[in-house]
Design a protein around this motif. Structure first.
Motif, PDB file in Angstrom:
ATOM      1  N   ALA B 303       0.831  -1.202   0.000  1.00 55.59           N
ATOM      2  CA  ALA B 303       0.000   0.000   0.000  1.00 55.59           C
ATOM      3  C   ALA B 303       0.867   1.254   0.000  1.00 55.59           C
ATOM      4  O   ALA B 303       0.576   2.207  -0.722  1.00 55.59           O
ATOM      5  N   GLY B 304       1.965   1.232   0.781  1.00 54.31           N
ATOM      6  CA  GLY B 304       2.854   2.385   0.809  1.00 54.31           C
ATOM      7  C   GLY B 304       3.434   2.676  -0.565  1.00 54.31           C
ATOM      8  O   GLY B 304       3.431   3.820  -1.023  1.00 54.31           O
ATOM      9  N   HIS B 305       3.894   1.597  -1.237  1.00 60.23           N
ATOM     10  CA  HIS B 305       4.469   1.782  -2.570  1.00 60.23           C
ATOM     11  C   HIS B 305       3.413   2.291  -3.546  1.00 60.23           C
ATOM     12  O   HIS B 305       3.691   3.156  -4.368  1.00 60.23           O
ATOM     13  N   ILE B 306       2.185   1.754  -3.431  1.00 56.74           N
ATOM     14  CA  ILE B 306       1.136   2.179  -4.357  1.00 56.74           C
ATOM     15  C   ILE B 306       0.835   3.659  -4.165  1.00 56.74           C
ATOM     16  O   ILE B 306       0.674   4.401  -5.141  1.00 56.74           O
ATOM     17  N   ILE B 307       0.798   4.115  -2.915  1.00 57.40           N
ATOM     18  CA  ILE B 307       0.476   5.525  -2.667  1.00 57.40           C
ATOM     19  C   ILE B 307       1.556   6.426  -3.273  1.00 57.40           C
ATOM     20  O   ILE B 307       1.244   7.393  -3.970  1.00 57.40           O
ATOM     21  N   VAL B 308       2.828   6.079  -3.024  1.00 61.42           N
ATOM     22  CA  VAL B 308       3.913   6.906  -3.573  1.00 61.42           C
ATOM     23  C   VAL B 308       3.839   6.926  -5.099  1.00 61.42           C
ATOM     24  O   VAL B 308       3.909   7.990  -5.723  1.00 61.42           O
ATOM     25  N   LEU B 309       3.659   5.745  -5.694  1.00 66.42           N
ATOM     26  CA  LEU B 309       3.645   5.687  -7.157  1.00 66.42           C
ATOM     27  C   LEU B 309       2.413   6.377  -7.735  1.00 66.42           C
ATOM     28  O   LEU B 309       2.498   6.994  -8.799  1.00 66.42           O
ATOM     29  N   SER B 310       1.273   6.324  -7.031  1.00 68.08           N
ATOM     30  CA  SER B 310       0.085   7.014  -7.565  1.00 68.08           C
ATOM     31  C   SER B 310       0.283   8.510  -7.529  1.00 68.08           C
ATOM     32  O   SER B 310      -0.138   9.216  -8.451  1.00 68.08           O
ATOM     33  N   LEU B 311       0.916   9.011  -6.445  1.00 71.08           N
ATOM     34  CA  LEU B 311       1.158  10.454  -6.371  1.00 71.08           C
ATOM     35  C   LEU B 311       2.065  10.902  -7.499  1.00 71.08           C
ATOM     36  O   LEU B 311       1.867  11.965  -8.095  1.00 71.08           O
ATOM     37  N   ILE B 312       3.088  10.079  -7.804  1.00 64.78           N
ATOM     38  CA  ILE B 312       3.973  10.404  -8.924  1.00 64.78           C
ATOM     39  C   ILE B 312       3.193  10.321 -10.239  1.00 64.78           C
ATOM     40  O   ILE B 312       3.347  11.159 -11.133  1.00 64.78           O
ATOM     41  N   SER B 313       2.328   9.307 -10.335  1.00 65.60           N
ATOM     42  CA  SER B 313       1.576   9.106 -11.578  1.00 65.60           C
ATOM     43  C   SER B 313       0.661  10.283 -11.894  1.00 65.60           C
ATOM     44  O   SER B 313       0.356  10.530 -13.055  1.00 65.60           O
ATOM     45  N   LEU B 314       0.226  11.000 -10.832  1.00 64.29           N
ATOM     46  CA  LEU B 314      -0.670  12.143 -11.053  1.00 64.29           C
ATOM     47  C   LEU B 314      -0.075  13.119 -12.064  1.00 64.29           C
ATOM     48  O   LEU B 314      -0.786  13.683 -12.896  1.00 64.29           O
ATOM     49  N   ILE B 315       1.271  13.320 -11.967  1.00 64.35           N
ATOM     50  CA  ILE B 315       1.943  14.248 -12.881  1.00 64.35           C
ATOM     51  C   ILE B 315       1.710  13.816 -14.322  1.00 64.35           C
ATOM     52  O   ILE B 315       1.446  14.633 -15.208  1.00 64.35           O
ATOM     53  N   PHE B 316       1.777  12.491 -14.553  1.00 62.69           N
ATOM     54  CA  PHE B 316       1.667  12.003 -15.927  1.00 62.69           C
ATOM     55  C   PHE B 316       0.215  11.864 -16.358  1.00 62.69           C
ATOM     56  O   PHE B 316      -0.085  11.949 -17.539  1.00 62.69           O
ATOM     57  N   VAL B 317      -0.676  11.691 -15.372  1.00 62.33           N
ATOM     58  CA  VAL B 317      -2.097  11.628 -15.709  1.00 62.33           C
ATOM     59  C   VAL B 317      -2.554  12.996 -16.210  1.00 62.33           C
ATOM     60  O   VAL B 317      -3.250  13.110 -17.219  1.00 62.33           O
ATOM     61  N   PHE B 318      -2.120  14.073 -15.487  1.00 66.19           N
ATOM     62  CA  PHE B 318      -2.541  15.414 -15.886  1.00 66.19           C
ATOM     63  C   PHE B 318      -1.629  16.018 -16.937  1.00 66.19           C
ATOM     64  O   PHE B 318      -1.872  17.113 -17.416  1.00 66.19           O
ATOM     65  N   LYS B 319      -0.518  15.336 -17.251  1.00 63.81           N
ATOM     66  CA  LYS B 319       0.444  15.782 -18.273  1.00 63.81           C
ATOM     67  C   LYS B 319       0.874  17.219 -18.029  1.00 63.81           C
ATOM     68  O   LYS B 319       0.905  18.045 -18.943  1.00 63.81           O
ATOM     69  N   SER B 320       1.166  17.535 -16.753  1.00 61.57           N
ATOM     70  CA  SER B 320       1.588  18.890 -16.453  1.00 61.57           C
ATOM     71  C   SER B 320       2.622  18.855 -15.344  1.00 61.57           C
ATOM     72  O   SER B 320       2.435  18.163 -14.343  1.00 61.57           O
ATOM     73  N   ALA B 321       3.713  19.601 -15.526  1.00 61.80           N
ATOM     74  CA  ALA B 321       4.766  19.619 -14.507  1.00 61.80           C
ATOM     75  C   ALA B 321       4.299  20.355 -13.269  1.00 61.80           C
ATOM     76  O   ALA B 321       4.853  20.172 -12.194  1.00 61.80           O
ATOM     77  N   TYR B 322       3.249  21.210 -13.397  1.00 64.05           N
ATOM     78  CA  TYR B 322       2.805  22.008 -12.257  1.00 64.05           C
ATOM     79  C   TYR B 322       2.152  21.154 -11.184  1.00 64.05           C
ATOM     80  O   TYR B 322       2.092  21.532 -10.025  1.00 64.05           O
ATOM     81  N   VAL B 323       1.649  19.981 -11.579  1.00 64.16           N
ATOM     82  CA  VAL B 323       1.049  19.080 -10.594  1.00 64.16           C
ATOM     83  C   VAL B 323       2.096  18.633  -9.581  1.00 64.16           C
ATOM     84  O   VAL B 323       1.780  18.357  -8.432  1.00 64.16           O
ATOM     85  N   SER B 324       3.372  18.640 -10.025  1.00 66.66           N
ATOM     86  CA  SER B 324       4.427  18.179  -9.113  1.00 66.66           C
ATOM     87  C   SER B 324       4.559  19.086  -7.896  1.00 66.66           C
ATOM     88  O   SER B 324       5.049  18.659  -6.858  1.00 66.66           O
ATOM     89  N   VAL B 325       4.086  20.341  -8.017  1.00 68.95           N
ATOM     90  CA  VAL B 325       4.109  21.238  -6.866  1.00 68.95           C
ATOM     91  C   VAL B 325       3.310  20.626  -5.725  1.00 68.95           C
ATOM     92  O   VAL B 325       3.654  20.722  -4.552  1.00 68.95           O
ATOM     93  N   VAL B 326       2.222  19.963  -6.056  1.00 70.71           N
ATOM     94  CA  VAL B 326       1.418  19.303  -5.035  1.00 70.71           C
ATOM     95  C   VAL B 326       1.963  17.908  -4.743  1.00 70.71           C
ATOM     96  O   VAL B 326       2.114  17.516  -3.590  1.00 70.71           O
ATOM     97  N   SER B 327       2.277  17.177  -5.809  1.00 74.16           N
ATOM     98  CA  SER B 327       2.523  15.747  -5.600  1.00 74.16           C
ATOM     99  C   SER B 327       3.889  15.457  -4.998  1.00 74.16           C
ATOM    100  O   SER B 327       4.020  14.534  -4.209  1.00 74.16           O
ATOM    101  N   VAL B 328       4.918  16.268  -5.326  1.00 78.97           N
ATOM    102  CA  VAL B 328       6.242  15.968  -4.781  1.00 78.97           C
ATOM    103  C   VAL B 328       6.294  16.157  -3.260  1.00 78.97           C
ATOM    104  O   VAL B 328       6.780  15.272  -2.556  1.00 78.97           O
ATOM    105  N   PRO B 329       5.750  17.271  -2.705  1.00 76.69           N
ATOM    106  CA  PRO B 329       5.742  17.346  -1.230  1.00 76.69           C
ATOM    107  C   PRO B 329       4.984  16.189  -0.592  1.00 76.69           C
ATOM    108  O   PRO B 329       5.400  15.664   0.438  1.00 76.69           O
TER     109      PRO B 329
END
Lengths: 69, 366
Positions: B303-329
């Motif tokens: 579950a821990g790995h899935i959560i980390v990878l889903s947060l990273i995946s958000l960047i690619f789902v929205f195809k925008s680097a600005y999402v990383s402002v939320v997802s990286v923290p």
């Protein structure tokens, strides 16, 4: 559709675990504040109880993992 | 100028350590991002498909036939197959990442979703035999990345503990030094907070087992958090590994169970006509305790790995680097939480093992 139902199952499992661990944590806090010198014993017992509850919730999560496939 | 005290301040030192630590975490998330970016790019190049987060996540969690080093570099691992006609060994590089079939001595093999299949006539695939599918034509004994990572962790544990035990022999009676001073409190914690209170005065027999379980799970949880070499594998998030660990607990508990333990199961203090109900319940109890251990460790780490990878995946789902402002923290936060979970799950597994052993060897005074 199956995926969303699996997500629902995971959510329901989390509700149960949340209530359970909340109860355990709250009562442990109460116990520690009443008897600070027993804090370490209460903590260990709390972690065991929390782990058992969490185990039950994780069964639910695993079942919803299986539902994903 | 009396500013030199700034350098000696404990607060400053602590914040520097925290800063370095956070920088490292951020580097790590960037490493994941980098890797994901490469893979996402590769996926779009090859198949011109939309980014599918669940596929990427499952691929990262599952076992694989190549050991990922960094970026897009990975080393192929040996494939060892036990087929109904004989043993077959070759390198996983023959598959060219699943793009080519390999003509072996006995069959033609194909990699589908990182699993070796036999290509039969009319291109029907038959997968490896498992517990669920015992009549398959091959059994996969390959050295996969989980196996490689496990061996690595074992070597690491041997190096750490042999050096520490040598230090104890060499520096007998002296204060611990170096790695020794890090491990001694942890070992004492396992002894004084896990073994002794739960097992009782006969705890010493079980200390080797408890320490091995504790450090094996802990080090593999930590290695699993590192996205590049020596990490990259998700060992404790693999149900087969946790199954074996829980099975060891099951064996140890029941082999050491004394007559009170077995009396409690087969002849509890209830009316005799209740025995037919009590026996199945108690027998299920024997199995369900290690079963819960298995599921708990597996599900927590996965579950821990899935959560980390889903947060990273958000960047690619929205195809925008600005999402990383939320997802990286959030990823940094989750990684720090996972550091806690890594130790906590090792602790819980060891604690519950000690508890089960304790109830099995307890003397009753009726």
């Amino acid at each position: 559709m199956i995926g969303s139902i699996a997500a629902l199952g995971a959510g329901l499992a989390v509700i149960g675990a949340g209530i359970g661990i909340g109860q355990v944590g709250g009562k442990a806090m109460e116990g520690i504040s009443r008897q600070p010198e027993a804090a370490s014993k209460i903590q260990t017992a709390m972690i065991i109880a929390a782990a058992l509850i969490e185990g039950a919730a994780l069964f639910g999560v695993v079942v919803s993992f299986l539902g994903l496939k | 100028m009396y500013l030199s005290h700034i350098l000696n301040s404990k607060k400053i030192a602590l914040s520097v350590i925290l800063g370095v630590f956070l920088t490292f975490c951020t580097c790590k998330t960037f490493a994941i991002q980098h890797e994901e970016a490469h893979e996402a790019a590769a996926a779009t190049e090859h198949e011109e498909e939309a980014f599918n987060p669940s596929e990427v996540i499952l691929e990262h969690i599952a076992d694989s036939h190549s050991l990922h080093l960094w970026g897009t570099t990975s080393i192929p691992l040996p494939v060892i197959l036990y087929t109904d006609k004989g043993i077959e060994t070759f390198s996983a590089s023959k598959f060219e990442h699943g793009h080519a079939d390999y003509q072996g001595k006995y069959y033609t093999y194909r990699l589908v979703k990182d699993k070796v299949h036999i290509v039969g006539e009319g291109s029907d695939l038959s997968a490896a035999a498992t517990v669920l599918k015992p009549n398959g034509k091959l059994v996969d004994f390959s050295i996969t990345r989980n196996v490689a990572s496990m061996w690595l962790s074992i070597v690491l544990l041997f190096i750490i503990f042999f050096s520490v035990s040598a230090a104890y022999k060499k520096r007998e009676g002296k204060a611990p030094k170096g790695l020794q001073s890090f491990l001694e409190p942890v070992i004492l914690f396992v002894r004084d907070d896990i073994a002794r209170p739960n097992i009782g005065y006969r705890y010493q027999r079980f200390m080797p087992l408890l320490l091995t379980i504790f450090f094996f799970i802990w080090i593999n949880n930590l290695i699993g958090l590192v996205p590049f070499f020596p990490g990259g594998a998700n060992l404790t998030g693999n149900i087969a590994v946790t199954f074996v660990l829980a099975f060891i607990t099951l064996i140890i508990v029941n082999v050491n169970g004394n007559k009170y333990y077995w009396k409690h199961i087969f002849a509890p203090d209830v009316p005799v006509w209740l025995y037919p109900i009590m026996w199945p319940v108690e027998l299920v109890g024997i199995i369900s305790k290690p079963f819960a251990l298995m599921i708990r460790l597996f599900a927590n780490i996965t579950a821990g790995h899935i959560i980390v990878l889903s947060l990273i995946s958000l960047i690619f789902v929205f195809k925008s680097a600005y999402v990383s402002v939320v997802s990286v923290p959030f990823v940094v936060f989750m990684d720090v939480l996972e550091l806690l979970v890594a130790a906590l799950q090792a602790f819980i597994f060891t604690l519950l093992t000690a508890l089960f052993i304790g109830t099995a060897i307890e003397e009753h005074h009726h």
